[in-house]
Write a protein that holds these residues in place. Structure first.
Motif, mmCIF file in Angstrom:
data_model
loop_
_atom_site.group_PDB
_atom_site.id
_atom_site.type_symbol
_atom_site.label_atom_id
_atom_site.label_comp_id
_atom_site.label_asym_id
_atom_site.label_seq_id
_atom_site.Cartn_x
_atom_site.Cartn_y
_atom_site.Cartn_z
ATOM 1 N N UNK A 196 0.809 -0.993 -0.117
ATOM 2 C CA UNK A 196 -0.040 -0.107 -0.040
ATOM 3 C C UNK A 196 0.714 1.165 0.047
ATOM 4 N N UNK A 197 1.893 1.185 0.658
ATOM 5 C CA UNK A 197 2.836 2.306 0.812
ATOM 6 C C UNK A 197 3.752 2.475 -0.678
ATOM 7 N N UNK A 198 4.095 1.539 -1.348
ATOM 8 C CA UNK A 198 4.450 1.794 -2.605
ATOM 9 C C UNK A 198 3.587 1.982 -3.648
ATOM 10 N N UNK A 199 2.585 1.466 -3.285
ATOM 11 C CA UNK A 199 1.454 1.904 -4.583
ATOM 12 C C UNK A 199 1.168 3.480 -4.347
ATOM 13 N N UNK A 200 0.979 3.854 -2.920
ATOM 14 C CA UNK A 200 0.690 5.300 -2.960
ATOM 15 C C UNK A 200 1.907 6.137 -3.177
ATOM 16 N N UNK A 201 3.000 5.950 -3.029
ATOM 17 C CA UNK A 201 4.194 6.532 -3.815
ATOM 18 C C UNK A 201 4.091 6.673 -5.201
ATOM 19 N N UNK A 202 3.942 5.430 -5.793
ATOM 20 C CA UNK A 202 3.795 5.466 -7.299
ATOM 21 C C UNK A 202 2.636 6.526 -7.642
ATOM 22 N N UNK A 203 1.399 6.659 -7.075
ATOM 23 C CA UNK A 203 0.456 7.417 -7.405
ATOM 24 C C UNK A 203 0.677 9.009 -7.250
ATOM 25 N N UNK A 204 1.728 9.315 -6.211
ATOM 26 C CA UNK A 204 2.310 10.664 -6.144
ATOM 27 C C UNK A 204 3.033 10.969 -7.176
ATOM 28 N N UNK A 205 3.964 10.055 -7.452
ATOM 29 C CA UNK A 205 4.730 10.302 -8.834
ATOM 30 C C UNK A 205 4.070 10.390 -9.822
ATOM 31 N N UNK A 206 3.050 9.648 -10.185
ATOM 32 C CA UNK A 206 2.298 9.968 -11.419
ATOM 33 C C UNK A 206 1.688 10.956 -11.427
ATOM 34 N N UNK A 207 1.005 11.542 -10.614
ATOM 35 C CA UNK A 207 0.258 12.622 -10.359
ATOM 36 C C UNK A 207 1.171 13.906 -10.545
ATOM 37 N N UNK A 208 2.415 13.870 -9.844
ATOM 38 C CA UNK A 208 3.333 14.897 -10.189
ATOM 39 C C UNK A 208 4.011 14.862 -11.553
ATOM 40 N N UNK A 209 3.991 13.788 -12.402
ATOM 41 C CA UNK A 209 4.727 13.893 -13.676
ATOM 42 C C UNK A 209 3.535 13.890 -14.773
ATOM 43 N N UNK A 210 2.366 13.341 -14.646
ATOM 44 C CA UNK A 210 1.578 13.086 -15.789
ATOM 45 C C UNK A 210 0.301 13.537 -15.108
ATOM 46 N N UNK A 211 -0.285 14.709 -14.966
ATOM 47 C CA UNK A 211 -1.541 14.936 -14.467
ATOM 48 C C UNK A 211 -2.760 14.672 -15.515
ATOM 49 N N UNK A 212 -2.141 14.878 -16.476
ATOM 50 C CA UNK A 212 -3.652 14.454 -17.522
ATOM 51 C C UNK A 212 -3.747 13.044 -17.527
#
Length: 113
Positions: A8-24
């Motif tokens: 869950x922690x790794x997935x949350x980190x991936x989501x944060x990075x994705x949101x930062x890199x490609x919000x569209x």
């Protein structure tokens, strides 16, 4: 910390990075998730309980694999027994070589005597 918490922690980190890199892309994925909700999100795929569709087919995959293996083994055993049994001797007048020799000598050409 359990592996579920780590995941869950790794997935949350991936989501944060994705949101930062490609919000569209995140917006597109959110829209798709709203259109096609995942009904199995809360269920555990390794759950051995009854199936969610009510058919009662929630057997463990190891049980199904074992049954399939035993069925294949039974078919192989039957085929082995059928193909390896000794030939029946009822009505045989000797070996195939003896019968072939009898046929060839009696079917000789009439001009050869």
């Amino acid at each position: 910390m359990s592996s579920f918490d780590d995941d869950a922690r790794v997935l949350a980190e991936m989501e944060r990075c994705l949101l930062r890199d490609d919000p569209r892309l995140v917006l597109l994925m959110d829209t798709l998730n709203e259109q096609f909700p995942d009904t199995t999100q809360d269920s555990d795929p390794a759950d051995d309980g009854p199936a969610a569709d009510g058919e009662g087919g929630g057997h463990d995959w190891r049980w199904k694999t074992t049954v399939a293996f035993l069925a294949v083994l039974a078919v192989a055993l039957v085929l082995t027994l059928l193909l390896n049994r000794p030939p029946s001797t009822a009505g045989d007048s000797g070996s195939l070589n003896d019968r072939a020799a009898d046929v060839s000598s009696s079917a000789s050409a009439p001009w050869i005597r």
